[in-house]
Design an enzyme around this catalytic site. Structure first.
Site, short mmCIF file in Angstrom:
data_model
loop_
_atom_site.label_atom_id
_atom_site.label_comp_id
_atom_site.label_asym_id
_atom_site.label_seq_id
_atom_site.Cartn_x
_atom_site.Cartn_y
_atom_site.Cartn_z
N GLU A 9 0.60 6.82 -6.63
CA GLU A 9 -0.52 7.76 -6.67
C GLU A 9 -0.01 9.20 -6.72
O GLU A 9 -0.51 10.03 -7.50
CB GLU A 9 -1.40 7.55 -5.44
CG GLU A 9 -2.54 8.52 -5.25
CD GLU A 9 -3.16 8.32 -3.88
OE1 GLU A 9 -3.08 9.25 -3.07
OE2 GLU A 9 -3.69 7.22 -3.62
N LYS A 20 0.83 -1.21 0.00
CA LYS A 20 0.00 0.00 0.00
C LYS A 20 0.86 1.26 0.00
O LYS A 20 0.51 2.27 -0.61
CB LYS A 20 -0.92 -0.02 1.23
CG LYS A 20 -1.80 1.23 1.39
CD LYS A 20 -2.71 1.48 0.19
CE LYS A 20 -3.87 2.41 0.49
NZ LYS A 20 -3.54 3.67 1.12
#
Length: 328
Positions: free
Chosen positions: A196, A189
């Site tokens: 991102e 993550k």
């Protein structure tokens, strides 16, 4: 299954609602009694404190902690460890640094309490879309709690299926994986969030260039008044750079073409920094991700149209409010 949930903010409350909608039962706690009352009205069991929450759960208990990384999560996990028993499990669904997961799991092992780290992506849209889950932990603990992860995940949906080798693990297509041992979920993550940053920065810089084409500094016959709202909508339709982030950008521009409600001060929540640290440790060049992180630092000193778009995207997927707006 029954699950305790601690932290009912932007994501925790909707995690409880998605589980209850599928027939699971939840017991919830938050420092804000109004949040607890709201979930209780939707069918959850409300708890007044951690001890009350644990007492309402049947053995073997499982508690999902959805709190800010660092001290809030550390203190909560430590307190839970004193209240829970061998065979119980604690799941950290926040954006914790993966080495903290490894440390906590070692501390809990003598007590027989399982610890799992669940990297959770989905933001404020998770109730409707589901949550992409990257889970670390022992095999047996993951297997026992898999019905929870499967329910929270998006499922196949309408995304075209990839041609995969025979025997491939089907769970990744459903939107969740067992990434590996403790720490692996949050490590995956962490890199996800680093990527991102890079994707968001690319959109922001591109739209800055489009907007700047009307500059008085350019020759008059080379100035274009480009409609960024139309361009963002166009690129959603068949373009190779289409994405959910572009969807959010198009929506933000459609409702406020000048993005006037955003200052462009863009926070970073830690994962981008940790991703760059990992790249340094592994001697992996990560030019784009590093530049995207540094651009966020700069955004707190000077603001461009592109940085206002970054703020709009962050608000769109995660409900993140700018620091200036919080203070005002």
């Amino acid at each position: 299954m029954q699950l305790g949930i601690i932290g009912l903010g932007r994501m925790g409350g909707n995690i409880a609602r998605r589980l209850m909608k599928a027939g699971h039962s939840t017991v919830v706690y938050d420092r804000d009694p109004k949040q607890v009352a709201g979930l209780a009205a939707d069918g959850a069991g409300g708890a007044k404190d951690l001890a009350d929450l644990v007492s309402q759960l049947a053995a073997r208990r499982a508690v999902w902690v959805m709190l800010p990384a660092g001290k809030p999560t550390d203190d909560t996990v430590t307190a839970l460890a004193e209240l829970m028993s061998s065979g119980d499990a604690i799941i950290d669904g926040g954006n914790t640094f993966y080495r903290d997961d490894i440390r906590r799991a070692k501390a809990l092992k003598p007590k027989g309490i399982d610890y799992l780290d669940a990297g959770t992506s989905g933001g404020v849209w998770g109730l409707e879309r589901g949550y992409c889950l990257m889970v670390g932990g022992d095999d047996a603990a993951f297997d026992r709690l898999e019905p929870i992860f499967k329910t929270l995940a998006p499922g196949l949906g309408d995304i075209p299926r990839t041609k995969r080798p025979e025997g491939s693990d089907p769970r990744s297509e459903q939107g969740y994986i067992h990434a590996g041992p403790v720490g692996a979920g949050h490590f995956v993550k962490m890199v996800h969030n680093g990527i991102e940053y890079g994707l968001m920065q690319a959109y922001a810089e591109g739209f800055d260039i489009l907007q700047g084409k009307a500059s008085a500094e350019l020759p008059e016959d080379e100035r274009f008044e480009l409609d960024l709202t139309d361009i963002s909508e166009l690129w959603r339709r068949g373009s190779v750079i289409s994405s959910w982030l572009l969807d959010l950008s198009a929506q933000a521009l459609a409702s406020d073409p000048k993005l006037s409600k955003y200052t462009g001060s863009v926070e970073d929540s830690g994962e981008g920094r940790w991703t760059i640290e990992a790249a340094i440790e592994e001697a992996v060049p990560a030019d784009v991700l590093a530049a995207a992180l540094f651009a966020r630092f700069r955004s707190r000193q000077e603001h461009t149209f592109g940085e206002r778009l970054l703020s709009a995207m962050r608000f769109g997927f995660g409900g993140h409010v700018e620091e200036a707006a919080k203070g005002g």
